[in-house]
Design a protein around this motif. Structure first.
Motif, PDB file in Angstrom:
ATOM      1  N   VAL A  19      -1.643  -6.579 -15.597  1.00  0.00           N
ATOM      2  CA  VAL A  19      -1.038  -5.430 -14.928  1.00  0.00           C
ATOM      3  C   VAL A  19      -1.988  -4.960 -13.827  1.00  0.00           C
ATOM      4  N   ILE A  20      -1.442  -4.590 -12.683  1.00  0.00           N
ATOM      5  CA  ILE A  20      -2.214  -3.985 -11.591  1.00  0.00           C
ATOM      6  C   ILE A  20      -1.524  -2.690 -11.197  1.00  0.00           C
ATOM      7  N   LEU A  21      -2.293  -1.622 -11.110  1.00  0.00           N
ATOM      8  CA  LEU A  21      -1.793  -0.334 -10.626  1.00  0.00           C
ATOM      9  C   LEU A  21      -2.432  -0.041  -9.278  1.00  0.00           C
ATOM     10  N   ILE A  22      -1.615   0.309  -8.299  1.00  0.00           N
ATOM     11  CA  ILE A  22      -2.097   0.688  -6.972  1.00  0.00           C
ATOM     12  C   ILE A  22      -1.584   2.090  -6.698  1.00  0.00           C
ATOM     13  N   VAL A  23      -2.510   3.030  -6.492  1.00  0.00           N
ATOM     14  CA  VAL A  23      -2.128   4.433  -6.452  1.00  0.00           C
ATOM     15  C   VAL A  23      -2.928   5.171  -5.390  1.00  0.00           C
ATOM     16  N   SER A  24      -2.335   6.185  -4.838  1.00  0.00           N
ATOM     17  CA  SER A  24      -2.993   7.010  -3.832  1.00  0.00           C
ATOM     18  C   SER A  24      -4.216   7.701  -4.419  1.00  0.00           C
ATOM     19  N   ALA A  25      -5.346   7.602  -3.717  1.00  0.00           N
ATOM     20  CA  ALA A  25      -6.562   8.278  -4.172  1.00  0.00           C
ATOM     21  C   ALA A  25      -6.363   9.791  -4.176  1.00  0.00           C
TER      22      ALA A  25
ATOM     23  N   ARG B 282       0.852  -1.190   0.000  1.00  0.00           N
ATOM     24  CA  ARG B 282       0.000   0.000   0.000  1.00  0.00           C
ATOM     25  C   ARG B 282       0.892   1.246   0.000  1.00  0.00           C
ATOM     26  N   PRO B 283       0.970   1.980  -1.133  1.00  0.00           N
ATOM     27  CA  PRO B 283       1.807   3.181  -1.155  1.00  0.00           C
ATOM     28  C   PRO B 283       1.231   4.324  -0.325  1.00  0.00           C
ATOM     29  N   ALA B 284      -0.069   4.229   0.009  1.00  0.00           N
ATOM     30  CA  ALA B 284      -0.721   5.247   0.840  1.00  0.00           C
ATOM     31  C   ALA B 284      -1.919   4.607   1.514  1.00  0.00           C
ATOM     32  N   THR B 285      -2.367   5.192   2.617  1.00  0.00           N
ATOM     33  CA  THR B 285      -3.500   4.615   3.350  1.00  0.00           C
ATOM     34  C   THR B 285      -4.787   4.660   2.549  1.00  0.00           C
ATOM     35  N   ASP B 286      -4.868   5.577   1.573  1.00  0.00           N
ATOM     36  CA  ASP B 286      -6.087   5.711   0.768  1.00  0.00           C
ATOM     37  C   ASP B 286      -5.930   5.069  -0.619  1.00  0.00           C
ATOM     38  N   ALA B 287      -5.051   4.087  -0.748  1.00  0.00           N
ATOM     39  CA  ALA B 287      -4.728   3.529  -2.057  1.00  0.00           C
ATOM     40  C   ALA B 287      -5.935   2.855  -2.713  1.00  0.00           C
ATOM     41  N   ILE B 288      -6.011   2.989  -4.041  1.00  0.00           N
ATOM     42  CA  ILE B 288      -7.036   2.336  -4.856  1.00  0.00           C
ATOM     43  C   ILE B 288      -6.339   1.460  -5.895  1.00  0.00           C
ATOM     44  N   MET B 289      -7.115   0.605  -6.575  1.00  0.00           N
ATOM     45  CA  MET B 289      -6.530  -0.376  -7.484  1.00  0.00           C
ATOM     46  C   MET B 289      -7.204  -0.323  -8.858  1.00  0.00           C
ATOM     47  N   PHE B 290      -6.381  -0.435  -9.899  1.00  0.00           N
ATOM     48  CA  PHE B 290      -6.854  -0.681 -11.265  1.00  0.00           C
ATOM     49  C   PHE B 290      -6.197  -1.974 -11.733  1.00  0.00           C
ATOM     50  N   ARG B 291      -6.991  -2.900 -12.286  1.00  0.00           N
ATOM     51  CA  ARG B 291      -6.415  -4.141 -12.795  1.00  0.00           C
ATOM     52  C   ARG B 291      -6.821  -4.341 -14.256  1.00  0.00           C
ATOM     53  N   TYR B 292      -5.879  -4.886 -15.028  1.00  0.00           N
ATOM     54  CA  TYR B 292      -6.032  -5.029 -16.474  1.00  0.00           C
ATOM     55  C   TYR B 292      -5.809  -6.502 -16.811  1.00  0.00           C
ATOM     56  N   ASP B 293      -6.832  -7.154 -17.348  1.00  0.00           N
ATOM     57  CA  ASP B 293      -6.823  -8.603 -17.542  1.00  0.00           C
ATOM     58  C   ASP B 293      -6.862  -8.946 -19.026  1.00  0.00           C
ATOM     59  N   LEU B 294      -5.677  -9.123 -19.624  1.00  0.00           N
ATOM     60  CA  LEU B 294      -5.615  -9.496 -21.037  1.00  0.00           C
ATOM     61  C   LEU B 294      -6.019 -10.948 -21.256  1.00  0.00           C
ATOM     62  N   GLY B 295      -5.991 -11.750 -20.192  1.00  0.00           N
ATOM     63  CA  GLY B 295      -6.342 -13.155 -20.329  1.00  0.00           C
ATOM     64  C   GLY B 295      -7.833 -13.407 -20.417  1.00  0.00           C
ATOM     65  N   ASP B 296      -8.654 -12.404 -20.071  1.00  0.00           N
ATOM     66  CA  ASP B 296     -10.102 -12.564 -20.214  1.00  0.00           C
ATOM     67  C   ASP B 296     -10.479 -12.603 -21.688  1.00  0.00           C
ATOM     68  N   ASP B 297     -11.640 -13.139 -21.984  1.00  0.00           N
ATOM     69  CA  ASP B 297     -12.116 -13.211 -23.372  1.00  0.00           C
ATOM     70  C   ASP B 297     -13.523 -12.605 -23.451  1.00  0.00           C
ATOM     71  N   PRO B 298     -13.620 -11.336 -23.897  1.00  0.00           N
ATOM     72  CA  PRO B 298     -12.551 -10.420 -24.303  1.00  0.00           C
ATOM     73  C   PRO B 298     -11.868  -9.790 -23.094  1.00  0.00           C
ATOM     74  N   PRO B 299     -10.715  -9.124 -23.301  1.00  0.00           N
ATOM     75  CA  PRO B 299      -9.978  -8.515 -22.191  1.00  0.00           C
ATOM     76  C   PRO B 299     -10.808  -7.458 -21.460  1.00  0.00           C
TER      77      PRO B 299
END
Length: 250
Positions: A60-66, A27-44
């Protein structure tokens, strides 16, 4: 399965690159949020998750301060969601996953691409042109997937001779569902979306190359120079030759 590779993008942002599992979430910050990108899904697909959770199967998963997102982009997404992955985000996720450079150049490029992916994600969400992965309103999940595929086809193959019937067949939709659903979902007709892609491509070529104007028009899907010049002038307020002359004199 091995853990996903961790990338420290900044004090306010971490990224994880698959394949692998993410069973321990930093957790880079206490208010962190997540974006996830799933190329393996059909469709992605890609998803916004306002609270951190364990994950596997993502590319890919991005975890970033809100707070950082609010400061840079003005706001957060209105609600959690999962959408079909548009072509520009998919290409960035692939570039991050498949980077073949040796270290330390690889780490540097991945870091930059992760920032670009976050910026492009907010641009797509703000543009309200995404197709929910679970379907939306009168659209079934199958129809929503077909519309997402139609959008990707336009984004990736705009230089080809595309027709409504051909796009509909390729995406498993009938013509009526394609035309009605495309306008409902993306706020544009299929023809206008194709034209916009072609003219944006022509604009880039005019400024970045010394190709003849007629060759650029042909490369961008126009059968003759007159139709290309008319369309370009309507879109940008000047003929392609005039745009090139202005840029050359600047």
């Amino acid at each position: 399965m091995t853990p996903m590779q961790r990338i420290k993008v900044s004090p306010e942002m971490l990224a994880y690159v698959g394949p692998g599992i993410l069973d321990k979430v930093d957790r880079p910050a206490t208010d962190a949020i997540m974006f996830r990108y799933d190329l393996g899904d059909d469709p992605p697909t890609f998803a916004y998750v306002p609270t951190l959770c364990k994950a596997d199967g993502a590319t890919v998963i991005l975890i970033v301060s809100a707070e950082a997102c609010r400061r840079i982009f003005g706001s957060l997404p209105a609600a959690p969601g999962c959408w079909y992955l548009p072509a520009d985000l998919a290409l960035l996720a692939i570039a991050i996953r498949d980077c073949a450079l040796a270290e330390p150049a690889r780490a540097t490029l991945r870091l930059a691409k992760c920032i670009e992916l976050l910026c492009a994600t907010f641009a797509n969400i703000d543009g309200a042109a995404l197709v929910p992965a679970a379907g939306s309103g009168a659209l079934t999940e199958r129809d929503a997937a077909g519309l997402a595929a139609a959008r990707r086809l336009v984004d990736e193959r705009w230089q080809e001779k595309l027709t409504l019937d051909g796009i509909a067949r390729a995406c498993g939709l009938n013509r009526a569902k394609l035309t009605r659903g495309f306008r409902q979902t993306f706020g544009s007709t299929v023809a206008d979306a194709i034209t916009d892609r072609r003219l944006q491509g022509a604009h880039r070529l005019l400024l970045a190359t010394d190709l003849p104007v007629s060759s650029i028009g042909y490369r961008c899907g126009y059968s003759n120079n007159a139709s290309f010049t008319r369309a370009f002038s309507r879109r940008f307020g000047m003929a392609p030759t005039r745009l090139r002359a202005i840029e050359a004199a600047a």
